[in-house]
Design a protein around this motif. Sequence first.
Motif, PDB file in Angstrom:
ATOM      1  N   LYS A   9       0.842  -1.202   0.000  1.00  0.00           N
ATOM      2  CA  LYS A   9       0.000   0.000   0.000  1.00  0.00           C
ATOM      3  C   LYS A   9       0.876   1.251   0.000  1.00  0.00           C
ATOM      4  N   GLN A  10       1.985   1.215   0.775  1.00  0.00           N
ATOM      5  CA  GLN A  10       2.891   2.360   0.807  1.00  0.00           C
ATOM      6  C   GLN A  10       3.449   2.655  -0.575  1.00  0.00           C
ATOM      7  N   ARG A  11       3.842   1.609  -1.303  1.00  0.00           N
ATOM      8  CA  ARG A  11       4.402   1.808  -2.648  1.00  0.00           C
ATOM      9  C   ARG A  11       3.372   2.437  -3.577  1.00  0.00           C
ATOM     10  N   LEU A  12       2.134   1.969  -3.497  1.00  0.00           N
ATOM     11  CA  LEU A  12       1.076   2.553  -4.333  1.00  0.00           C
ATOM     12  C   LEU A  12       0.836   4.022  -3.979  1.00  0.00           C
ATOM     13  N   VAL A  13       0.830   4.319  -2.678  1.00  0.00           N
ATOM     14  CA  VAL A  13       0.616   5.703  -2.229  1.00  0.00           C
ATOM     15  C   VAL A  13       1.770   6.590  -2.692  1.00  0.00           C
ATOM     16  N   LEU A  14       3.008   6.091  -2.601  1.00  0.00           N
ATOM     17  CA  LEU A  14       4.170   6.869  -3.029  1.00  0.00           C
ATOM     18  C   LEU A  14       4.104   7.177  -4.522  1.00  0.00           C
ATOM     19  N   VAL A  15       3.711   6.177  -5.316  1.00  0.00           N
ATOM     20  CA  VAL A  15       3.575   6.406  -6.765  1.00  0.00           C
ATOM     21  C   VAL A  15       2.489   7.436  -7.044  1.00  0.00           C
ATOM     22  N   ALA A  16       1.349   7.297  -6.331  1.00  0.00           N
ATOM     23  CA  ALA A  16       0.245   8.235  -6.530  1.00  0.00           C
ATOM     24  C   ALA A  16       0.655   9.659  -6.155  1.00  0.00           C
ATOM     25  N   LEU A  17       1.383   9.816  -5.047  1.00  0.00           N
ATOM     26  CA  LEU A  17       1.833  11.145  -4.626  1.00  0.00           C
ATOM     27  C   LEU A  17       2.837  11.729  -5.614  1.00  0.00           C
ATOM     28  N   PHE A  18       3.720  10.887  -6.126  1.00  0.00           N
ATOM     29  CA  PHE A  18       4.699  11.348  -7.110  1.00  0.00           C
ATOM     30  C   PHE A  18       3.990  11.856  -8.367  1.00  0.00           C
ATOM     31  N   VAL A  19       2.973  11.129  -8.787  1.00  0.00           N
ATOM     32  CA  VAL A  19       2.198  11.558  -9.967  1.00  0.00           C
ATOM     33  C   VAL A  19       1.460  12.864  -9.668  1.00  0.00           C
ATOM     34  N   LEU A  20       0.884  12.984  -8.465  1.00  0.00           N
ATOM     35  CA  LEU A  20       0.186  14.216  -8.080  1.00  0.00           C
ATOM     36  C   LEU A  20       1.133  15.412  -8.072  1.00  0.00           C
ATOM     37  N   ILE A  21       2.358  15.199  -7.602  1.00  0.00           N
ATOM     38  CA  ILE A  21       3.344  16.284  -7.601  1.00  0.00           C
ATOM     39  C   ILE A  21       3.681  16.700  -9.021  1.00  0.00           C
ATOM     40  N   LEU A  22       3.874  15.719  -9.916  1.00  0.00           N
ATOM     41  CA  LEU A  22       4.182  16.041 -11.314  1.00  0.00           C
ATOM     42  C   LEU A  22       3.028  16.804 -11.968  1.00  0.00           C
ATOM     43  N   ILE A  23       1.793  16.363 -11.690  1.00  0.00           N
ATOM     44  CA  ILE A  23       0.627  17.059 -12.249  1.00  0.00           C
ATOM     45  C   ILE A  23       0.567  18.492 -11.736  1.00  0.00           C
ATOM     46  N   MET A  24       0.788  18.656 -10.420  1.00  0.00           N
ATOM     47  CA  MET A  24       0.727  19.999  -9.838  1.00  0.00           C
ATOM     48  C   MET A  24       1.865  20.873 -10.342  1.00  0.00           C
ATOM     49  N   MET A  25       3.020  20.280 -10.611  1.00  0.00           N
ATOM     50  CA  MET A  25       4.125  21.042 -11.187  1.00  0.00           C
ATOM     51  C   MET A  25       3.753  21.548 -12.579  1.00  0.00           C
ATOM     52  N   GLY A  26       3.075  20.705 -13.356  1.00  0.00           N
ATOM     53  CA  GLY A  26       2.616  21.132 -14.678  1.00  0.00           C
ATOM     54  C   GLY A  26       1.589  22.245 -14.598  1.00  0.00           C
ATOM     55  N   VAL A  27       0.658  22.115 -13.638  1.00  0.00           N
ATOM     56  CA  VAL A  27      -0.352  23.161 -13.444  1.00  0.00           C
ATOM     57  C   VAL A  27       0.310  24.462 -13.015  1.00  0.00           C
ATOM     58  N   GLY A  28       1.253  24.373 -12.071  1.00  0.00           N
ATOM     59  CA  GLY A  28       1.943  25.568 -11.599  1.00  0.00           C
ATOM     60  C   GLY A  28       2.781  26.232 -12.669  1.00  0.00           C
ATOM     61  N   ALA A  29       3.371  25.421 -13.551  1.00  0.00           N
ATOM     62  CA  ALA A  29       4.194  25.983 -14.631  1.00  0.00           C
ATOM     63  C   ALA A  29       3.363  26.742 -15.651  1.00  0.00           C
ATOM     64  N   GLY A  30       2.100  26.350 -15.824  1.00  0.00           N
ATOM     65  CA  GLY A  30       1.257  26.989 -16.828  1.00  0.00           C
ATOM     66  C   GLY A  30       0.462  28.176 -16.328  1.00  0.00           C
ATOM     67  N   LEU A  31       0.328  28.293 -14.983  1.00  0.00           N
ATOM     68  CA  LEU A  31      -0.482  29.374 -14.413  1.00  0.00           C
ATOM     69  C   LEU A  31       0.394  30.499 -13.891  1.00  0.00           C
ATOM     70  N   GLY A  32      -0.069  31.726 -14.075  1.00  0.00           N
ATOM     71  CA  GLY A  32       0.665  32.879 -13.559  1.00  0.00           C
ATOM     72  C   GLY A  32       0.303  34.145 -14.292  1.00  0.00           C
ATOM     73  N   ALA A  33       0.910  35.257 -13.847  1.00  0.00           N
ATOM     74  CA  ALA A  33       0.623  36.555 -14.455  1.00  0.00           C
ATOM     75  C   ALA A  33       1.036  36.588 -15.923  1.00  0.00           C
ATOM     76  N   SER A  34       2.166  35.937 -16.244  1.00  0.00           N
ATOM     77  CA  SER A  34       2.610  35.837 -17.637  1.00  0.00           C
ATOM     78  C   SER A  34       2.108  34.528 -18.221  1.00  0.00           C
ATOM     79  N   SER A  35       1.539  34.601 -19.398  1.00  0.00           N
ATOM     80  CA  SER A  35       0.911  33.420 -19.983  1.00  0.00           C
ATOM     81  C   SER A  35       1.944  32.438 -20.524  1.00  0.00           C
ATOM     82  N   LEU A  36       1.697  31.165 -20.249  1.00  0.00           N
ATOM     83  CA  LEU A  36       2.483  30.084 -20.834  1.00  0.00           C
ATOM     84  C   LEU A  36       1.516  28.933 -21.053  1.00  0.00           C
TER      85      LEU A  36
END
Length: 335
Positions: A9-36
């Motif tokens: 279960k820990q391994r599955l949770v770690l993979v899920a969290l890693f994917v969530l971080i990558l998704i949030m990094m993509g969202v954060g990279a695209g959002l902001g005052a300057s458009s990207l």
Amino acid sequence: MKTMTMVKKQRLVLVALFVLILIMMGVGAGLGASSLSFSRIFPTLFGQGTFKEEFILFSIRLPRIIVTVLAGMALALSGSILQGVTRNDLADPGLLGINTGAGMAVAVYFLFFPIEAGVFAYLLPVVAFAGAFVASALIYLFSYDRQTGLQPVRLVLVGVCFSMAMSGLMVVLVSSASREKVDFIYSWLAGGIWGSDWPFILALLPWLIVLIPVTLFKTKQLNLLNLGETVAIGTGVRVERDRMVLLAAAVALAASAVSITGSISFIGLMAPHIARSLVGPRNQLFIPVAILTGGWLLLVADTIGRNLFPPDGIAAGIMVALIGAPYFIYLLLKK
């Protein structure tokens, strides 16, 4: 059998969290005052973007995102250690005065010492660690009883009192400073991610590279310390030595993080609790989950905060507090 199930279960949770971080990094990279545009993130990441797109991604967004994730990881690990060592589920580097001790040292250094651009980013975590170490040592001494050992409830109360006292002293210190320095320190107190450049990543990363393995190596001792000093001594744990090593690691992690991100509380409180609810109370299992949870939580808070009221937004520390304060009250009533 149950342990193997929890490991899977820990391994599955770690993979899920890693994917969530990558998704949030993509969202954060695209959002902001300057458009990207989101469709342009991957081409820009691999050198196929325009000058403006590369500047936005590599000079503004990506360093801030990485700093935020690393700081969240450090604060979560620090909180996990503190909760284990003190046997107090409410322990957090922000609530116990460690963050404020680091902030006091940063404020004194920023106000009264010359700032050299080349070494500022690398020296700041060391300065913060010195302040946090002094504060945590005083808090520990006032919370320790020779007959009964460390008092968890007293630790929280003493930590809150020290935090309030040092916050007041910091206000007195900055009251006579120049406007630019006052603005910086108040931004730091609010938990604004100010160290959003590549040198700050290089300043923060070594602390994590060294202290994460040290903590994981000491998880067995943490498990035994959770059972109380008598049990730990009976099983051969050198209580005072291991406690000092773990507390020093917790202080160093928190200080290195807040020196770059500002005073951020509650990540170290929430992440360990969320991790325990997912994979159980064994430190070997929940600490890696807590580390990734802390990185994801702070990244979410900063992404929401900086996009709510552009261009300045809301400091990540305030966004975390809006979530963490009700959670702290819930834990306080529960315990």
